[in-house]
Design a protein around this motif. Structure first.
Motif, mmCIF file in Angstrom:
data_model
loop_
_atom_site.group_PDB
_atom_site.id
_atom_site.type_symbol
_atom_site.label_atom_id
_atom_site.label_comp_id
_atom_site.label_asym_id
_atom_site.label_seq_id
_atom_site.Cartn_x
_atom_site.Cartn_y
_atom_site.Cartn_z
ATOM 1 N N LEU A 1 -19.616 1.945 -5.816
ATOM 2 C CA LEU A 1 -19.367 2.133 -4.387
ATOM 3 C C LEU A 1 -17.878 2.227 -4.094
ATOM 4 N N ASN A 2 -17.099 1.395 -4.742
ATOM 5 C CA ASN A 2 -15.658 1.441 -4.523
ATOM 6 C C ASN A 2 -15.069 2.769 -4.981
ATOM 7 N N ALA A 3 -15.574 3.290 -6.088
ATOM 8 C CA ALA A 3 -15.091 4.591 -6.561
ATOM 9 C C ALA A 3 -15.420 5.682 -5.549
ATOM 10 N N ARG A 4 -16.602 5.594 -4.974
ATOM 11 C CA ARG A 4 -17.002 6.618 -4.004
ATOM 12 C C ARG A 4 -16.169 6.510 -2.728
ATOM 13 N N VAL A 5 -15.957 5.294 -2.260
ATOM 14 C CA VAL A 5 -15.130 5.111 -1.067
ATOM 15 C C VAL A 5 -13.714 5.615 -1.323
ATOM 16 N N GLY A 6 -13.190 5.360 -2.527
ATOM 17 C CA GLY A 6 -11.864 5.846 -2.862
ATOM 18 C C GLY A 6 -11.782 7.361 -2.811
ATOM 19 N N LEU A 7 -12.814 8.022 -3.285
ATOM 20 C CA LEU A 7 -12.839 9.483 -3.235
ATOM 21 C C LEU A 7 -12.915 10.000 -1.805
ATOM 22 N N VAL A 8 -13.652 9.278 -0.951
ATOM 23 C CA VAL A 8 -13.739 9.666 0.462
ATOM 24 C C VAL A 8 -12.368 9.558 1.127
ATOM 25 N N LEU A 9 -11.702 8.439 0.919
ATOM 26 C CA LEU A 9 -10.373 8.253 1.511
ATOM 27 C C LEU A 9 -9.393 9.313 0.998
ATOM 28 N N TYR B 1 -1.594 6.461 9.103
ATOM 29 C CA TYR B 1 -2.675 5.469 9.199
ATOM 30 C C TYR B 1 -3.596 5.546 7.981
ATOM 31 N N HIS B 2 -4.033 6.758 7.647
ATOM 32 C CA HIS B 2 -4.964 6.917 6.530
ATOM 33 C C HIS B 2 -4.300 6.646 5.187
ATOM 34 N N LEU B 3 -3.023 6.979 5.048
ATOM 35 C CA LEU B 3 -2.301 6.669 3.807
ATOM 36 C C LEU B 3 -2.175 5.165 3.606
ATOM 37 N N ASP B 4 -1.884 4.462 4.675
ATOM 38 C CA ASP B 4 -1.767 3.006 4.586
ATOM 39 C C ASP B 4 -3.093 2.401 4.126
ATOM 40 N N LYS B 5 -4.169 2.876 4.685
ATOM 41 C CA LYS B 5 -5.496 2.397 4.312
ATOM 42 C C LYS B 5 -5.814 2.738 2.856
ATOM 43 N N LYS C 1 -3.559 0.598 0.368
ATOM 44 C CA LYS C 1 -4.061 -0.772 0.277
ATOM 45 C C LYS C 1 -5.342 -0.823 -0.549
ATOM 46 N N PHE C 2 -6.170 0.195 -0.371
ATOM 47 C CA PHE C 2 -7.418 0.257 -1.136
ATOM 48 C C PHE C 2 -7.121 0.360 -2.632
ATOM 49 N N LEU C 3 -6.162 1.213 -3.019
ATOM 50 C CA LEU C 3 -5.819 1.378 -4.432
ATOM 51 C C LEU C 3 -5.266 0.085 -5.019
ATOM 52 N N ILE C 4 -4.416 -0.608 -4.269
ATOM 53 C CA ILE C 4 -3.862 -1.869 -4.747
ATOM 54 C C ILE C 4 -4.965 -2.901 -4.933
ATOM 55 N N GLN C 5 -5.895 -2.960 -3.988
ATOM 56 C CA GLN C 5 -7.022 -3.887 -4.100
ATOM 57 C C GLN C 5 -7.867 -3.577 -5.329
ATOM 58 N N GLN C 6 -8.103 -2.290 -5.559
ATOM 59 C CA GLN C 6 -8.916 -1.903 -6.709
ATOM 60 C C GLN C 6 -8.221 -2.231 -8.023
ATOM 61 N N SER C 7 -6.900 -2.030 -8.042
ATOM 62 C CA SER C 7 -6.138 -2.367 -9.237
ATOM 63 C C SER C 7 -6.243 -3.849 -9.552
ATOM 64 N N GLN C 8 -6.150 -4.678 -8.529
ATOM 65 C CA GLN C 8 -6.270 -6.124 -8.716
ATOM 66 C C GLN C 8 -7.698 -6.507 -9.086
#
Length: 278
Positions: free
Chosen positions: A41-49, A96-100, A103-110
């Motif tokens: 799910l996280n991979a899919r959300v990342g692709l959407v963003l 706005y979307h870049l910030d989101k 943050k998503f990429l950093i969260q996924q990395s962690q």
């Protein structure tokens, strides 16, 4: 208020146990804080963003090209403070979307740094549910424990191979010497669930490593002292150095270069002893 009887709990574990006891149970041991990573799910959300930002990026490119054409109205493309309203609005949306997205990429990395939950810890949680007839928590709500490949430990403590060996052995892990007294445990649960001290296990593993280390440091000195032949002394040193390296590699948490460095220092100490004794 008296605790309910075992018969009452067996009939209605969802009433007397529920999430209250379940959360208390998993919070007693960091190894039991197991959750889903939702990798797919996280991979899919990342692709959407990512795709949304790509569309906005293309809009900005098209807008810049439109305002740069020779036959277009003269527009100052060299200012940010007095930029035209539509481009400024688009850049705000992109920000706005870049910030989101960032943050998503950093969260996924962690999130990727968390280790997969060991099967033994998942089994401990499933055993807890089995002890309550799988009725303390709604069946659909504890099915997450079936997602073995997606489960992670919230807190992962690096353990020595010796400690992992204890954890992987049911006989060793359930020895009475590790048991700890837990307060506020209802009588109906005390008969089914035992709590074990990670601190005691870690202390035992550390003590064993210290004893083995002391043995490897002291024993060869006495052996070398009793031997006069130089070749025999070198054979003894070679044997102990190899044993030392194997213990560092397989019984302790150490990287290959760290193990080699410590082994080299150990060998140097023994060689110095030979020189002194000659």
């Amino acid at each position: 208020m008296e605790d309910p009887s075992a018969e009452e709990v067996q009939k209605k574990p969802w009433k007397y146990v529920g999430y209250k006891r379940y959360t208390e149970f998993i919070s007693t041991d960091p190894d039991l804080l197991i959750f889903r990573r939702f990798g797919t799910l996280n991979a899919r959300v990342g692709l959407v963003l990512q795709d949304r930002i790509s569309l906005l990026e293309q809009k900005l490119i098209d807008l810049d090209n439109e305002y740069s054409r020779r036959n277009a109205d003269p527009i100052n493309n060299g200012t940010l403070r007095d930029d035209i309203q539509d481009r400024e609005a688009l850049l705000n949306t992109i920000s706005y979307h870049l910030d989101k997205y960032n943050k998503f990429l950093i969260q996924q990395s962690q999130l990727r740094e968390y280790v997969r939950a060991p099967s033994r810890d998942i089994k401990s949680l499933r055993t807890w549910h089995d002890n309550h007839q799988n009725m303390a928590i709604d069946e659909e709500e504890h099915k997450y424990l079936e997602q073995h490949q997606d489960l992670i430990c919230l807190q992962s403590n690096e353990k020595t191979p010796l400690r992992n060996w204890i954890d992987n052995s049911l006989t060793l892990r359930t020895l009475s010497i590790w048991k700890k007294q837990t307060r506020n445990v209802p009588t109906y649960e005390a008969n089914n669930i035992s709590y074990y001290s990670n601190t005691s296990m870690d202390s035992f593993a550390s003590a064993m490593i210290v004893l083995v280390g002391a043995f490897l440091l002291v024993t060869p000195l006495w052996i070398l002292q009793a031997i006069e032949n130089l070749q025999t002394k070198l054979a003894v040193i070679t044997t102990f150095v190899l044993v030392f390296l194997l213990i560092l590699s397989f019984a302790m948490v150490s990287k290959p270069f760290e193990a080699l460095g410590a082994t080299a220092a150990y060998a140097a100490v023994l060689m110095v002893f030979i020189q002194v004794s000659l």
